[in-house]
Structures are given as structure tokens and as C-alpha cells.
Design a protein around this motif. Structure first.
Motif, mmCIF file in Angstrom:
data_model
loop_
_atom_site.group_PDB
_atom_site.id
_atom_site.type_symbol
_atom_site.label_atom_id
_atom_site.label_comp_id
_atom_site.label_asym_id
_atom_site.label_seq_id
_atom_site.Cartn_x
_atom_site.Cartn_y
_atom_site.Cartn_z
ATOM 1 N N ILE A 19 51.481 25.958 55.616
ATOM 2 C CA ILE A 19 52.038 24.782 56.287
ATOM 3 C C ILE A 19 53.552 24.642 56.058
ATOM 4 O O ILE A 19 54.296 24.422 57.018
ATOM 5 C CB ILE A 19 51.299 23.489 55.875
ATOM 6 C CG1 ILE A 19 49.865 23.502 56.391
ATOM 7 C CG2 ILE A 19 52.056 22.236 56.323
ATOM 8 C CD1 ILE A 19 49.679 23.174 57.842
ATOM 9 N N PRO A 20 54.061 24.765 54.819
ATOM 10 C CA PRO A 20 55.526 24.621 54.648
ATOM 11 C C PRO A 20 56.322 25.635 55.473
ATOM 12 O O PRO A 20 57.314 25.263 56.124
ATOM 13 C CB PRO A 20 55.733 24.838 53.142
ATOM 14 C CG PRO A 20 54.418 24.449 52.525
ATOM 15 C CD PRO A 20 53.387 24.905 53.522
ATOM 16 N N PHE A 25 59.354 26.933 60.649
ATOM 17 C CA PHE A 25 59.344 27.591 61.966
ATOM 18 C C PHE A 25 59.480 26.549 63.080
ATOM 19 O O PHE A 25 60.293 26.704 63.997
ATOM 20 C CB PHE A 25 58.045 28.401 62.111
ATOM 21 C CG PHE A 25 57.644 28.699 63.520
ATOM 22 C CD1 PHE A 25 58.250 29.716 64.245
ATOM 23 C CD2 PHE A 25 56.632 27.971 64.133
ATOM 24 C CE1 PHE A 25 57.872 29.995 65.553
ATOM 25 C CE2 PHE A 25 56.239 28.243 65.434
ATOM 26 C CZ PHE A 25 56.871 29.257 66.142
ATOM 27 N N LEU A 26 58.680 25.477 62.998
ATOM 28 C CA LEU A 26 58.742 24.422 64.005
ATOM 29 C C LEU A 26 60.141 23.813 64.060
ATOM 30 O O LEU A 26 60.717 23.644 65.137
ATOM 31 C CB LEU A 26 57.712 23.328 63.711
ATOM 32 C CG LEU A 26 56.247 23.698 63.864
ATOM 33 C CD1 LEU A 26 55.364 22.571 63.341
ATOM 34 C CD2 LEU A 26 55.901 24.040 65.295
ATOM 35 N N GLN A 31 65.321 22.538 66.686
ATOM 36 C CA GLN A 31 66.786 22.571 66.663
ATOM 37 C C GLN A 31 67.357 23.409 67.816
ATOM 38 O O GLN A 31 68.406 23.083 68.351
ATOM 39 C CB GLN A 31 67.290 23.107 65.314
ATOM 40 C CG GLN A 31 67.006 22.192 64.152
ATOM 41 C CD GLN A 31 67.657 20.831 64.287
ATOM 42 O OE1 GLN A 31 68.781 20.706 64.740
ATOM 43 N NE2 GLN A 31 66.914 19.793 63.939
ATOM 44 N N SER A 32 66.655 24.476 68.183
ATOM 45 C CA SER A 32 67.136 25.334 69.277
ATOM 46 C C SER A 32 66.847 24.736 70.651
ATOM 47 O O SER A 32 67.350 25.223 71.661
ATOM 48 C CB SER A 32 66.497 26.721 69.182
ATOM 49 O OG SER A 32 65.124 26.653 69.548
ATOM 50 N N GLY A 33 66.005 23.700 70.690
ATOM 51 C CA GLY A 33 65.654 23.076 71.965
ATOM 52 C C GLY A 33 64.430 23.671 72.626
ATOM 53 O O GLY A 33 64.046 23.253 73.713
ATOM 54 N N ILE A 62 58.605 33.965 70.518
ATOM 55 C CA ILE A 62 58.754 32.862 69.566
ATOM 56 C C ILE A 62 57.521 32.779 68.668
ATOM 57 O O ILE A 62 57.641 32.639 67.445
ATOM 58 C CB ILE A 62 59.002 31.531 70.312
ATOM 59 C CG1 ILE A 62 60.393 31.533 70.935
ATOM 60 C CG2 ILE A 62 58.805 30.340 69.384
ATOM 61 C CD1 ILE A 62 60.645 30.390 71.900
ATOM 62 N N ILE A 63 56.346 32.860 69.263
ATOM 63 C CA ILE A 63 55.101 32.765 68.499
ATOM 64 C C ILE A 63 55.034 33.827 67.406
ATOM 65 O O ILE A 63 54.530 33.572 66.311
ATOM 66 C CB ILE A 63 53.885 32.886 69.451
ATOM 67 C CG1 ILE A 63 53.726 31.605 70.254
ATOM 68 C CG2 ILE A 63 52.606 33.200 68.678
ATOM 69 C CD1 ILE A 63 52.717 31.711 71.380
ATOM 70 N N GLN A 64 55.562 35.004 67.681
ATOM 71 C CA GLN A 64 55.510 36.085 66.695
ATOM 72 C C GLN A 64 56.296 35.765 65.429
ATOM 73 O O GLN A 64 56.113 36.422 64.407
ATOM 74 C CB GLN A 64 55.989 37.390 67.322
ATOM 75 C CG GLN A 64 55.014 37.911 68.354
ATOM 76 C CD GLN A 64 55.503 39.163 69.057
ATOM 77 O OE1 GLN A 64 56.427 39.831 68.607
ATOM 78 N NE2 GLN A 64 54.876 39.486 70.172
ATOM 79 N N GLU A 65 57.147 34.735 65.457
ATOM 80 C CA GLU A 65 57.885 34.290 64.277
ATOM 81 C C GLU A 65 57.075 33.313 63.420
ATOM 82 O O GLU A 65 57.444 33.035 62.278
ATOM 83 C CB GLU A 65 59.174 33.581 64.694
ATOM 84 C CG GLU A 65 60.135 34.418 65.492
ATOM 85 C CD GLU A 65 61.300 33.580 66.000
ATOM 86 O OE1 GLU A 65 61.536 32.459 65.489
ATOM 87 O OE2 GLU A 65 61.986 34.054 66.927
ATOM 88 N N ASP A 66 56.018 32.751 63.987
ATOM 89 C CA ASP A 66 55.236 31.724 63.295
ATOM 90 C C ASP A 66 54.469 32.346 62.127
ATOM 91 O O ASP A 66 53.723 33.312 62.314
ATOM 92 C CB ASP A 66 54.266 31.071 64.277
ATOM 93 C CG ASP A 66 53.528 29.874 63.704
ATOM 94 O OD1 ASP A 66 53.642 29.591 62.496
ATOM 95 O OD2 ASP A 66 52.820 29.212 64.486
#
Length: 97
Positions: A19-20, A25-26, A31-33, A62-66
Motif C-alpha cells: 500500500i505505501p 505511485f498514485l 501530480q502529472s495530471g 503507467i500500470i506497469q509502474e504500479d
């Protein structure tokens, strides 16, 4: 716009370990919009992210960074939609109308 639906595929105990990192990531994508809203499903089987992106390919990247994706904690479903009606209070989220 895109709706990203996460479905947990492991125990909540395991999900909570990440979660942290997931929150970081969120925040990066708020911040990037890219992200407009997010939250957990009820019952707690996953989460939802409302995203503004150029393409489905961008959302997939983007999801691959989660961390949930990296650690195989969740499956993702991406639904693209084109808003045709909206509350005037949210007009600034709607592009090209």
C-alpha cells in the motif's frame, strides 16, 4: 478518459504490504495530471482509478509502474470512454467537448 479496475488476486494481508508504494505511485500520477480520482472497491476486492491519458497504450505503460502490478498483487481491466454528459462542476476534466 479511462477507468482502470484493479482486482486483487492475493490476500489482503499481502496487498497491504504494498500500500505505501502503491500510494506513492498514485501520487506521482496525480501530480502529472494522469489520475483524476481513485479508491478502493466495496467490498474490498480491488480498486478503481479514473485516468486521463492520450491512449490505452499510455495507460498500460503507467500500470506497469504500479507496485501492485510489479508484485503481481492485482489484475487490471482498462475501459476507455468518451464523456458525453457531465456535471458542470467537473467540466475542467473534460477535454475536446
Amino acid at each position: 478518459m479511462f477507468i482502470i479496475s484493479l482486482t486483487y488476486k492475493t490476500s489482503l494481508e499481502n496487498v497491504e504490504r504494498f500500500i505505501p508504494e502503491h500510494n506513492d505511485f498514485l501520487e506521482k500520477h496525480y501530480q502529472s495530471g494522469n489520475f483524476i480520482a481513485s479508491g478502493r472497491k466495496e467490498p474490498r476486492t480491488g480498486g478503481i482509478i479514473l485516468a486521463d491519458a492520450i491512449s490505452k497504450k499510455e495507460v498500460e505503460e503507467i500500470i506497469q509502474e504500479d507496485p501492485f502490478y510489479i508484485h503481481q498483487v492485482a489484475d487490471y481491466t482498462i475501459t476507455e470512454f468518451i464523456p458525453s454528459k457531465y456535471n458542470e462542476h467537473f467540466k475542467f476534466f473534460i477535454k475536446n467537448l
